[in-house]
Design a protein around this motif. Structure first.
Motif, PDB file in Angstrom:
ATOM      1  N   HIS A 191      17.671   7.116 -36.608  1.00  0.00           N
ATOM      2  CA  HIS A 191      17.993   8.133 -35.601  1.00  0.00           C
ATOM      3  C   HIS A 191      17.876   9.565 -36.100  1.00  0.00           C
ATOM      4  N   LEU A 192      17.865   9.764 -37.380  1.00  0.00           N
ATOM      5  CA  LEU A 192      17.962  11.110 -37.936  1.00  0.00           C
ATOM      6  C   LEU A 192      16.757  11.421 -38.820  1.00  0.00           C
ATOM      7  N   SER A 193      16.163  12.592 -38.599  1.00  0.00           N
ATOM      8  CA  SER A 193      15.036  13.027 -39.424  1.00  0.00           C
ATOM      9  C   SER A 193      15.175  14.498 -39.759  1.00  0.00           C
ATOM     10  N   PHE A 194      14.492  14.896 -40.817  1.00  0.00           N
ATOM     11  CA  PHE A 194      14.522  16.285 -41.292  1.00  0.00           C
ATOM     12  C   PHE A 194      13.099  16.820 -41.309  1.00  0.00           C
ATOM     13  N   ILE A 195      12.896  17.997 -40.739  1.00  0.00           N
ATOM     14  CA  ILE A 195      11.578  18.611 -40.676  1.00  0.00           C
ATOM     15  C   ILE A 195      11.628  19.962 -41.383  1.00  0.00           C
ATOM     16  N   ALA A 196      10.721  20.169 -42.308  1.00  0.00           N
ATOM     17  CA  ALA A 196      10.533  21.464 -42.960  1.00  0.00           C
ATOM     18  C   ALA A 196       9.119  21.925 -42.633  1.00  0.00           C
ATOM     19  N   GLN A 197       9.009  23.032 -41.938  1.00  0.00           N
ATOM     20  CA  GLN A 197       7.707  23.402 -41.378  1.00  0.00           C
ATOM     21  C   GLN A 197       7.572  24.927 -41.221  1.00  0.00           C
ATOM     22  N   PRO A 198       6.895  25.594 -42.146  1.00  0.00           N
ATOM     23  CA  PRO A 198       6.612  27.013 -41.951  1.00  0.00           C
ATOM     24  C   PRO A 198       5.778  27.230 -40.686  1.00  0.00           C
ATOM     25  N   LEU A 199       6.126  28.266 -39.934  1.00  0.00           N
ATOM     26  CA  LEU A 199       5.435  28.591 -38.687  1.00  0.00           C
ATOM     27  C   LEU A 199       4.823  29.992 -38.776  1.00  0.00           C
ATOM     28  N   LEU A 200       3.599  30.119 -38.262  1.00  0.00           N
ATOM     29  CA  LEU A 200       2.982  31.420 -38.065  1.00  0.00           C
ATOM     30  C   LEU A 200       3.053  31.762 -36.583  1.00  0.00           C
ATOM     31  N   ILE A 201       3.666  32.887 -36.263  1.00  0.00           N
ATOM     32  CA  ILE A 201       3.774  33.359 -34.883  1.00  0.00           C
ATOM     33  C   ILE A 201       2.950  34.635 -34.765  1.00  0.00           C
ATOM     34  N   TRP A 202       1.880  34.577 -33.990  1.00  0.00           N
ATOM     35  CA  TRP A 202       0.958  35.704 -33.875  1.00  0.00           C
ATOM     36  C   TRP A 202       1.228  36.475 -32.585  1.00  0.00           C
TER      37      TRP A 202
END
Length: 228
Positions: A191-202
């Motif tokens: 049921h539980l997950s961890f996400i590490a994700q750099p985002l570029l917002i232009w």
């Protein structure tokens, strides 16, 4: 007997529906440091009281050429809802609060009075996500857009200056940004997950009175996702 059979079939259908919907939905909280780069020039109209060169007694807004080149650190916090389209694809949306600040000179009074510039943005993202495998640790990609609602910028003079905060709303229109992200997803349990994700917002150049505009943001985004 007929009622019992009808009830049994209904319960079976309900159980099947719930089973098929299992883990379709998810909820996450997110928090991240942010880095924003901006290099812009525009004409803004300010109340005469904030413009030292304005004629005495004037009440009309005064045009001022405003150049802004900044590199700002801040943070973003928020919540997201997720819906699984397939085992690999999902969509997500939610609400983010983005706050950043930098030091500068208070622009609405004579002299070089230090001040803090505080920017606040409310954001609504809509993302298409791809988890490339069903392994416990998997690459995770996102693409989409977000709507940004810029709040009035706060110019906060240093304590003891005798001046009050000045709030200036540079733009009231909703801005739409492109979003790209790449990172990892780690399944902690069913049921539980961890996400590490750099985002570029232009940030696209607005259609208003900018003569120069380059602006983007990097989010070192992390999410803790609960699926049900």
């Amino acid at each position: 007997m007929k009622k019992t059979l009808t009830l049994t079939v209904s319960l079976l259908l309900l159980a099947t529906t719930l089973a098929s919907a299992q883990h379709k939905f998810g909820f996450s909280i997110t928090a991240a440091p942010t880095y924003a780069h901006s290099n812009t020039t525009q004409t803004v109209y300010l109340p005469a009281v904030y413009v030292p060169t304005a004629p005495a007694g004037s009440t009309d807004p005064v045009p001022v050429v405003w150049s802004n080149k900044t590199q700002i650190w801040g943070y973003v916090v928020g919540a997201m809802g997720h819906y699984a389209l397939t085992t690999n694809w999902s969509v997500s949306t939610g609400f983010w609060y983005n706050r950043s600040s930098t030091d500068g000179i208070f622009p609405f009074a004579p002299g070089s009075i230090p001040a803090r510039y505080i920017t606040r943005i409310l954001q609504i993202p809509l993302l298409l996500n791809y988890r490339s495998s069903q392994k416990r640790l998997s690459p995770y990609f996102s693409a989409g857009a977000l709507a940004s609602f810029l709040q009035p910028t706060i110019f906060r003079p240093e304590s003891g200056s005798g001046l009050d905060d000045a709030k200036v709303r540079f733009d009231q229109s909703v801005k739409y940004r492109a979003v790209l992200g790449a990172g990892i997803s780690y399944q902690l349990n069913p049921h539980l997950s961890f996400i590490a994700q750099p985002l570029l917002i232009w940030n696209f150049k607005p259609s208003s009175n900018y003569t120069h505009f380059v602006s983007y943001q990097l989010n070192g985004q992390t999410q803790l996702v609960y699926s049900f």
